[in-house]
Design an enzyme around this catalytic site. Structure first.
Site, PDB file in Angstrom:
ATOM      1  N   GLY A 122      37.541 -78.281 -15.976  1.00  0.00           N
ATOM      2  CA  GLY A 122      36.406 -77.640 -15.329  1.00  0.00           C
ATOM      3  C   GLY A 122      35.305 -77.341 -16.328  1.00  0.00           C
ATOM      4  N   GLY A 123      34.049 -77.512 -15.914  1.00  0.00           N
ATOM      5  CA  GLY A 123      32.923 -77.228 -16.805  1.00  0.00           C
ATOM      6  C   GLY A 123      32.793 -78.256 -17.908  1.00  0.00           C
ATOM      7  N   ASP A 124      32.701 -77.770 -19.131  1.00  0.00           N
ATOM      8  CA  ASP A 124      32.565 -78.625 -20.316  1.00  0.00           C
ATOM      9  C   ASP A 124      33.797 -78.460 -21.205  1.00  0.00           C
ATOM     10  OD1 ASP A 124      30.486 -80.142 -22.236  1.00  0.00           O
ATOM     11  OD2 ASP A 124      31.629 -78.689 -23.411  1.00  0.00           O
ATOM     12  N   THR A 135      27.830 -77.353 -17.469  1.00  0.00           N
ATOM     13  CA  THR A 135      28.592 -76.119 -17.672  1.00  0.00           C
ATOM     14  C   THR A 135      28.164 -74.998 -16.732  1.00  0.00           C
ATOM     15  OG1 THR A 135      29.375 -74.609 -19.386  1.00  0.00           O
ATOM     16  CG2 THR A 135      27.065 -75.267 -19.517  1.00  0.00           C
ATOM     17  N   MET A 158      34.881 -65.756 -17.327  1.00  0.00           N
ATOM     18  CA  MET A 158      36.251 -65.220 -17.250  1.00  0.00           C
ATOM     19  C   MET A 158      36.275 -63.707 -17.478  1.00  0.00           C
ATOM     20  SD  MET A 158      38.170 -68.285 -19.362  1.00  0.00           S
ATOM     21  CE  MET A 158      36.957 -68.240 -20.687  1.00  0.00           C
ATOM     22  N   LYS A 163      46.099 -73.605 -15.352  1.00  0.00           N
ATOM     23  CA  LYS A 163      45.175 -72.940 -16.257  1.00  0.00           C
ATOM     24  C   LYS A 163      44.005 -72.285 -15.540  1.00  0.00           C
ATOM     25  CE  LYS A 163      44.298 -74.210 -20.422  1.00  0.00           C
ATOM     26  NZ  LYS A 163      45.055 -73.102 -21.033  1.00  0.00           N
ATOM     27  N   ASP A 184      43.069 -79.332 -14.460  1.00  0.00           N
ATOM     28  CA  ASP A 184      43.367 -77.902 -14.373  1.00  0.00           C
ATOM     29  C   ASP A 184      42.794 -77.295 -13.096  1.00  0.00           C
ATOM     30  OD1 ASP A 184      40.627 -77.097 -14.864  1.00  0.00           O
ATOM     31  OD2 ASP A 184      40.962 -77.511 -16.981  1.00  0.00           O
TER      32      ASP A 184
END
Length: 505
Positions: free
Chosen positions: A89-91, A119, A172, A58, A36
């Protein structure tokens, strides 16, 4: 039919160094990668060349592919028998909708594993000098999604969040900054509570704005911010100025494109990263040994007839010694030969194989190497020159000046251009997102030209290892700079100078 398997892998917040060891190992073994928009470019540039990649987009409010369709893609690719990596991305389980993807995999009986990721609500504040917990300030941290449907009210108990007296991290939430700050103030938060917004943390685009919960929105309007970004609220934000560390690294905030062949790229890229740069590993060329090389096999049977073997690249050293092994010939066959190397990288490659070069010129190029050999030779020597098929002729021109020297110029590897399109090089340079490209040979410049067709090359700031490399970049109209000597360490020093804009052309 063999059913494949799916790995949900957390890619971390952007810096490739924060991708876990397990995540990297699984990525290397992948056959299909579904990724993503929040996956860092550094990580995308490390995906093996043979892997098929599917971009599902995304990012908040901008979806290349709906979640239901992504779930279906994972199932379909696994049912074809592939090793599928869902790179997120992240966790995967922190607002990553990993649970939704697993639901369909479980229903369809697809084997899977989950690899947690570093994260952003922990890592990004850390890269900005903000510890999310500190015994003198707070003993809890709370992670909240700041995303909400347009026109809808937040389904968040802001009063409960304020009562925790903990650090609050909103993901976000950039577009809803006003609502978040207003809701916290309305819920009773002190208007002077420190707050920060952190842009593109752990990458070259990292930026920090620190204010208070009542003034943060005004500061963002004044200074500007880009997504992705996170919002941090809490007394720990006041520590950022004192604890900030990443921006003090010499190449922090600098994005560098490295174009060396993949087998040579890692050491230079690692040195750049240790100095704080974001590094895109996008090889412009690849090298492959010449197949069915009867000419080289013939030479290897009569090594004792030569007085010198001359190596002009680390790749030449590697391929030559691999061919020796294939022929069941060990280094004792070189016992009577003198060895010359063009520069430090080639000399290092020889040392790794237990050989110290007898000669290396002070200037690391073919002209100086040829001129130096002429001075060392009496005029009756026979020289073996195993190197790339496509290469410059300067060394041969110099050696021809000495009558009696015989040179066997043997091509042992071919050079091919790489044109992988995971990273948009053209857009990166034209928008100024990529600060400079590093070129270690004229062939890497030519490979870059092929990979970035349509690019206005005057937009490219080029750090070049030597004279021939710079000449090739100059021919394309690049803004070129040359290292003081043709070595990787000197090239790294040049990149630091370019960031400070102190480099001389």
């Amino acid at each position: 039919m063999n059913t494949g398997k799916v790995w949900l892998v957390g890619a971390g917040p952007g810096d490739v160094g924060l991708l876990t060891v397990k995540g990297m190992e699984i990525l290397r073994q992948a056959e299909v990668v579904v990724y993503d928009s929040l996956v860092g470019q550094e990580i995308l540039s490390r995906i093996p060349e043979q892997v098929r990649c599917i971009n599902v987009g995304k990012r908040a409010s901008h979806h290349t592919m709906p979640q239901e369709q992504i779930n279906q893609v994972l199932v379909e690719e696994a049912k074809k028998g592939y090793r599928v990596v869902r790179l997120k991305g992240g966790d995967p389980f922190l607002f990553g909708r990993g649970g939704e993807e697993l639901e369909l995999l479980v229903k369809e009986g697809i084997p899977y594993e989950v690899v947690p990721g570093v994260t952003s609500p922990i890592a990004v504040p850390a890269y900005n000098g903000i510890p999310v917990t500190h015994r003198d300030f707070t003993s809890s941290v709370h992670i909240i999604t700041g995303h909400k449907k347009q026109g809808a009210a937040y389904d968040i108990d802001f009063e409960a969040l304020v009562r925790t007296k903990g650090t609050l991290v909103f993901l976000m939430g950039v577009s809803a900054l006003s609502d978040i700050c207003g809701s916290l103030l309305q819920a009773g938060m002190d208007k002077d509570m420190p707050a920060a917004i952190l842009q593109k943390g752990t990458t070259a685009g990292q930026k920090r704005i620190v204010a208070t919960i009542s003034t943060l929105e005004e500061e963002v309007k004044r200074q500007g911010i880009e997504t992705p970004a996170i919002i941090v609220v809490g007394r720990v934000c006041a520590l950022s100025e004192e604890f900030a560390w990443h921006e003090k690294l010499p190449l922090s905030g600098y994005k560098v494109l490295v174009t060396r062949p993949r087998d040579l790229i890692s050491s230079m890229a690692e040195k750049l990263r240790l100095m704080g740069a974001e590094v895109l590993e996008l090889p412009a060329i690849r090298t492959e040994p010449v197949e069915e090389n009867a000419q080289l096999l013939e030479v290897l049977e009569k090594l004792d007839t030569y007085q010198w073997t001359v190596f002009t690249s680390p790749t030449g050293v590697r391929v030559f010694f691999e061919k020796l092994q294939e022929c069941h010939t060990d280094i004792r066959a070189l016992a009577k030969l003198k060895i010359a190397a063009i520069g430090k990288g080639t000399t290092k490659a020889l040392k790794e194989r237990g050989i110290f070069a007898d000669y290396m010129p002070e200037i690391f190029d073919g002209e100086a190497l040829g001129r130096g050999l002429c001075e060392l030779c009496e005029g009756t020597e026979k020289i073996l020159l195993p190197r790339a098929r496509m290469c410059n002729q300067e060394i041969l021109t110099e050696l021809s000046q000495k009558p009696g020297i015989q040179v066997d110029d043997i091509p042992i590897y071919d050079t091919f251009y790489e044109t992988r399109d995971l990273i948009d090089r053209k857009k990166g340079f034209e928008t100024g997102d990529i600060d400079c490209a590093v070129f270690t040979s004229a062939s890497t410049v030519r490979g870059f030209r092929e990979a970035a067709k349509g690019l206005d090359f005057t937009k490219v700031r080029a750090a070049c290892i030597g004279r021939q490399t710079q000449a090739e970049a100059d021919a394309l109209g690049m803004e070129t700079y040359r290292a003081r000597e043709a070595s990787i360490d000197s090239l790294l020093e040049l990149v630091i100078e370019l960031k400070g804009k102190t480099a001389r052309k």
